[in-house]
Design an enzyme around this catalytic site. Structure first.
Site, short mmCIF file in Angstrom:
data_model
loop_
_atom_site.label_atom_id
_atom_site.label_comp_id
_atom_site.label_asym_id
_atom_site.label_seq_id
_atom_site.Cartn_x
_atom_site.Cartn_y
_atom_site.Cartn_z
N LYS A 18 11.98 -6.94 -5.64
CA LYS A 18 12.15 -8.20 -4.92
C LYS A 18 11.44 -9.31 -5.68
CE LYS A 18 8.59 -9.47 -3.15
NZ LYS A 18 7.36 -9.97 -2.56
N GLY A 107 3.61 -7.44 -6.72
CA GLY A 107 4.30 -8.65 -6.24
C GLY A 107 5.82 -8.58 -6.27
N GLY A 109 7.62 -6.14 -4.52
CA GLY A 109 8.13 -5.30 -3.42
C GLY A 109 7.56 -3.90 -3.43
N GLY A 110 7.62 -3.25 -4.54
CA GLY A 110 7.04 -1.92 -4.73
C GLY A 110 7.12 -1.02 -3.52
N SER A 112 6.90 -1.68 -0.46
CA SER A 112 7.75 -2.21 0.63
C SER A 112 9.21 -1.89 0.35
CB SER A 112 7.60 -3.73 0.74
OG SER A 112 6.26 -4.07 0.94
N ASP A 145 6.73 -7.51 3.94
CA ASP A 145 7.84 -7.60 2.99
C ASP A 145 8.95 -6.59 3.27
OD1 ASP A 145 7.25 -9.67 1.33
OD2 ASP A 145 6.26 -8.46 -0.20
O1 C5P Z 1 2.02 -6.77 5.60
P1 C5P Z 1 1.36 -6.24 4.37
O2 C5P Z 1 0.62 -4.96 4.62
O3 C5P Z 1 2.25 -6.16 3.20
O4 C5P Z 1 0.27 -7.33 3.99
C1 C5P Z 1 -0.87 -7.05 3.24
C2 C5P Z 1 -1.92 -8.10 3.50
O5 C5P Z 1 -1.53 -9.35 2.91
C3 C5P Z 1 -2.19 -8.41 4.95
O6 C5P Z 1 -3.14 -7.53 5.49
C4 C5P Z 1 -2.71 -9.83 4.89
O7 C5P Z 1 -4.07 -9.85 4.50
C5 C5P Z 1 -1.91 -10.43 3.74
N1 C5P Z 1 -0.71 -11.14 4.20
C6 C5P Z 1 -0.88 -12.38 4.82
N2 C5P Z 1 0.24 -13.04 5.25
C7 C5P Z 1 1.48 -12.54 5.07
C8 C5P Z 1 1.65 -11.29 4.43
C9 C5P Z 1 0.51 -10.61 4.01
O8 C5P Z 1 -1.97 -12.88 4.97
N3 C5P Z 1 2.52 -13.22 5.49
#
Ligand code: C5P
Length: 300
Positions: A18, A107, A109-110, A112, A145
């Site tokens: 992504k 960065g 997607g990996g 996700s 993601d």
């Molecule tokens: O949702 P995910 O586990 O991929 O997000 C990892 C971290 O990135 C979250 O714990 C948060 O600290 C940060 N994040 C955020 N805002 C987003 C997506 C991710 O602050 N929209």
């Protein structure tokens, strides 16, 4: 684009990279998550997921980036399968194979993309009726993601990644992805971001060409760039290397980094740029690839 060899007890799917063509951080919520506005596309580069009928759920990881991952219950691909199994009461297991071709924590997607691919694949593999559950909600629980990776087409995302709107058709274009050999942690990058919030940057209409798309994107940005460079300064070098290549229309970081992309009009320009960077930085991961408007599996 995922080809699928579906013989009822075996399925193979591609989990495409992504790319955040721009990423604006528009606010911060009480729970610490950030509100985003981003245009996401996909690249013709992918991990490979295989699903094979088995009595229990297992995960086997192979490929050039397998070493950085564990196959225990904390792995997002396995978590996705377990969540889907519980949500649907599915009695069967599945032997999941993950060929990790894309750099991890990078960065694009990996994890996700892999989790989304497992969710979508198992929906078909286990023949689950999409109306029988909230798949989008399940995807969001796995990570911000995951919903857009499950959607699999160019899209605007907003909210924390949960609101997805189909983007206007994107023109044919090529990318060169460059990862300078570092992993950066998404929460750390969000935490290190300084400065005020940005406004949404949706495009005015469908760009007619790669050059037109680059023109649109030039006035948008990835708001996590400085924070990621503070943590891993080599990301700045990757961006410079891309910018210096001939015919590069735009160079930008994707997601929270460290992978950066250059945008090019055609495959020849991308191949030349990729070869040039690979030659001067043999330790970096450098891959030319077409930009994909639609990375969903072909209908069987
Ligand atoms: O949702 P995910 O586990 O991929 O997000 C990892 C971290 O990135 C979250 O714990 C948060 O600290 C940060 N994040 C955020 N805002 C987003 C997506 C991710 O602050 N929209």
């Amino acid at each position: 684009m995922a080809e699928a060899a579906n013989e009822s007890n075996f399925l193979t799917r591609n989990a495409a990279a992504k790319i955040n063509l721009y990423l604006h951080v528009t606010d911060r919520r009480q729970d610490g998550y950030h509100e985003l506005d981003s245009l996401v596309a996909f690249a013709g580069l992918h991990d490979v997921i295989t699903l094979e009928a088995a009595p229990t759920l297992t995960l086997d990881i192979t490929g050039p980036f397998a070493d950085g991952l564990t196959s225990g219950p904390e792995n997002l691909a396995l978590k996705a399968a377990e969540m889907l199994r519980q949500a649907t009461g599915q009695p069967q297991g599945c032997a999941i194979g993950l060929e990790k071709r894309l750099p991890i924590a990078s960065g694009i997607g990996g994890g996700s993309a892999d989790a989304a691919c497992v969710l979508g694949g198992l929906m078909d593999f286990w023949r689950i009726d999409p109306k029988s559950l909230d798949l989008h909600g399940l995807a969001l629980e796995l990570g911000a993601d995951v919903p857009v990776c499950l959607y699999g087409r160019s899209a605007y995302i907003s909210g924390i990644g949960d609101e997805i709107i189909k983007a206007p058709a994107l023109p044919p274009a090529w990318l060169v992805l460059v990862n300078p050999g570092v992993s950066v942690s998404t929460p750390e990058v969000f935490k290190a971001r300084k400065g005020s919030f940005n406004i949404p940057g949706r495009l005015e209409g469908p760009p007619a060409s790669a050059a037109h798309l680059a023109e649109f994107l030039a006035s948008r940005y990835n708001d996590l760039t400085e924070a990621a460079i503070d943590i891993a300064p080599v990301i700045g070098a990757a961006l410079e290397a891309l910018k210096e290549t001939e015919d590069c229309l735009l160079a930008r970081m994707s997601g929270s980094g460290a992978t950066c992309f250059g945008l090019y009009e055609d495959s020849g320009a991308a191949a030349r740029a990729g070869a040039e960077i690979a030659q001067s930085q043999p330790g970096w991961w450098v891959r030319p690839a077409p930009m994909l408007d639609d990375a969903r599996p072909a209908k069987e």
